[in-house]
Design an enzyme around this catalytic site. Structure first.
Site, PDB file in Angstrom:
ATOM      1  N   GLU A 182       3.873   4.028   6.266  1.00 30.28           N
ATOM      2  CA  GLU A 182       2.657   3.232   6.050  1.00 30.28           C
ATOM      3  C   GLU A 182       1.652   4.036   5.233  1.00 30.28           C
ATOM      4  O   GLU A 182       1.647   5.264   5.293  1.00 30.28           O
ATOM      5  CB  GLU A 182       1.996   2.920   7.406  1.00 30.28           C
ATOM      6  N   GLY A 200       0.765  -1.248   0.000  1.00 31.29           N
ATOM      7  CA  GLY A 200       0.000   0.000   0.000  1.00 31.29           C
ATOM      8  C   GLY A 200       0.794   1.295   0.000  1.00 31.29           C
ATOM      9  O   GLY A 200       0.370   2.287  -0.563  1.00 31.29           O
ATOM     10  N   LYS A 250      -6.763   6.320  10.983  1.00 29.39           N
ATOM     11  CA  LYS A 250      -8.136   6.146  11.490  1.00 29.39           C
ATOM     12  C   LYS A 250      -8.060   6.204  13.013  1.00 29.39           C
ATOM     13  O   LYS A 250      -7.969   5.173  13.683  1.00 29.39           O
ATOM     14  CB  LYS A 250      -8.685   4.780  11.064  1.00 29.39           C
ATOM     15  N   ASP A 282      -4.743   1.717  10.998  1.00 31.36           N
ATOM     16  CA  ASP A 282      -6.126   1.403  11.362  1.00 31.36           C
ATOM     17  C   ASP A 282      -6.142   1.002  12.845  1.00 31.36           C
ATOM     18  O   ASP A 282      -6.188   1.870  13.717  1.00 31.36           O
ATOM     19  CB  ASP A 282      -6.597   0.288  10.416  1.00 31.36           C
ATOM     20  N   ARG A 295      -5.478   0.657  -6.707  1.00 26.23           N
ATOM     21  CA  ARG A 295      -4.216   1.266  -6.246  1.00 26.23           C
ATOM     22  C   ARG A 295      -3.775   2.407  -7.158  1.00 26.23           C
ATOM     23  O   ARG A 295      -3.051   3.311  -6.747  1.00 26.23           O
ATOM     24  CB  ARG A 295      -3.093   0.220  -6.191  1.00 26.23           C
TER      25      ARG A 295
HETATM   26  P1  5GP Z   1      -3.673  -2.007  11.099  1.00 26.33           P
HETATM   27  O1  5GP Z   1      -2.578  -3.023  11.367  1.00 26.33           O
HETATM   28  O2  5GP Z   1      -3.338  -0.629  11.585  1.00 26.33           O
HETATM   29  O3  5GP Z   1      -5.007  -2.480  11.626  1.00 26.33           O
HETATM   30  O4  5GP Z   1      -3.884  -1.953   9.548  1.00 26.33           O
HETATM   31  C1  5GP Z   1      -2.900  -1.499   8.705  1.00 26.33           C
HETATM   32  C2  5GP Z   1      -3.065  -2.055   7.306  1.00 26.33           C
HETATM   33  O5  5GP Z   1      -4.414  -2.450   7.016  1.00 26.33           O
HETATM   34  C3  5GP Z   1      -2.736  -1.002   6.290  1.00 26.33           C
HETATM   35  O6  5GP Z   1      -1.387  -0.992   5.955  1.00 26.33           O
HETATM   36  C4  5GP Z   1      -3.614  -1.390   5.104  1.00 26.33           C
HETATM   37  O7  5GP Z   1      -2.938  -2.331   4.304  1.00 26.33           O
HETATM   38  C5  5GP Z   1      -4.799  -2.054   5.729  1.00 26.33           C
HETATM   39  N1  5GP Z   1      -5.961  -1.140   5.856  1.00 26.33           N
HETATM   40  C6  5GP Z   1      -6.475  -0.607   6.995  1.00 26.33           C
HETATM   41  N2  5GP Z   1      -7.544   0.167   6.747  1.00 26.33           N
HETATM   42  C7  5GP Z   1      -7.709   0.147   5.404  1.00 26.33           C
HETATM   43  C8  5GP Z   1      -8.646   0.792   4.525  1.00 26.33           C
HETATM   44  O8  5GP Z   1      -9.546   1.549   4.908  1.00 26.33           O
HETATM   45  N3  5GP Z   1      -8.491   0.536   3.200  1.00 26.33           N
HETATM   46  C9  5GP Z   1      -7.506  -0.273   2.700  1.00 26.33           C
HETATM   47  N4  5GP Z   1      -7.462  -0.447   1.396  1.00 26.33           N
HETATM   48  N5  5GP Z   1      -6.611  -0.902   3.507  1.00 26.33           N
HETATM   49  C10 5GP Z   1      -6.711  -0.684   4.837  1.00 26.33           C
END
Ligand code: 5GP
Length: 184
Positions: free
Chosen positions: A108, A53, A140, A112, A174
């Site tokens: 990153e 990403g 987020k 999330d 993407r």
């Molecule tokens: P975390 O580990 O913080 O829960 O999530 C991080 C990863 O989840 C990000 O690098 C991304 O790949 C994916 N991700 C989290 N939220 C989203 C979103 O709203 N859209 C997309 N496409 N990927 C997300």
């Protein structure tokens, strides 16, 4: 350069609308690049991008950085084709660079829950960098419950699924030049 900037996007029957425009993103990246250039003057930072990403964000951000710097990548397991995290993190590719004694900026696309960033901080600290900080295009804030330290944040956003500008849904989207959000 003509970019892919439709008003609406439809993937797998889900409809997305524009959330952050190309102009808003580029303006914010310029400000982040300026700040990083000041903060890391004479430190030759190394950016570590989290694949897949972050590659679009990192590629644009780096070109707003006006001091010498380096780049490397790592890869974690992804969401697969889902819109919610599996809650597990696995390494798919490690960094090649030796970051011992280096000033590292982890990059990153989006934070999330914070699980990935939290995991990566612990992992990279073991290699003995001189400093370690993090940059994310999107945060987020309401969804984050793992401890994370984010020095550079592009935009704080609502707790909704987004795509575009490097972020995918089932590997699509993407190449969109801006960020789209799921229509509720
Ligand atoms: P975390 O580990 O913080 O829960 O999530 C991080 C990863 O989840 C990000 O690098 C991304 O790949 C994916 N991700 C989290 N939220 C989203 C979103 O709203 N859209 C997309 N496409 N990927 C997300």
């Amino acid at each position: 350069m003509d970019q892919y900037l439709p008003e609406k996007v439809n993937i797998n029957g889900e409809q997305f609308r524009i959330y952050l425009t190309q102009e808003e993103i580029q303006q914010r990246l310029k400000a982040l690049g300026d700040q990083i250039s000041l903060d890391y003057k004479d430190k030759k930072p190394i950016f570590i991008g989290v694949l897949n990403g972050a590659f679009v964000f990192l590629s644009d951000l780096m070109r707003y950085v006006t001091i010498p710097c380096e780049v490397d990548f790592l890869k974690l397991s992804s969401y697969g084709d889902e819109k919610v995290s599996s809650g597990n993190v696995t390494d798919l590719k490690n960094i090649d660079a030796n970051i011992k004694g280096r000033h590292v900026i982890l990059v990153e696309d989006i934070v999330d829950t914070g699980l990935s960033m939290n995991y990566l901080f612990k992992k990279l600290k073991q290699f003995g960098p001189a400093s370690l900080s993090a940059a994310t295009l999107l945060h987020k804030t309401e969804a984050t419950h793992h401890e994370v330290e984010l020095k550079y944040v592009g935009f704080k956003i609502a707790n909704l699924f987004v795509l575009g500008y490097g972020l995918d849904y089932a590997q699509e989207g993407r190449n969109l030049g801006q960020i789209y959000i799921l229509e509720e």
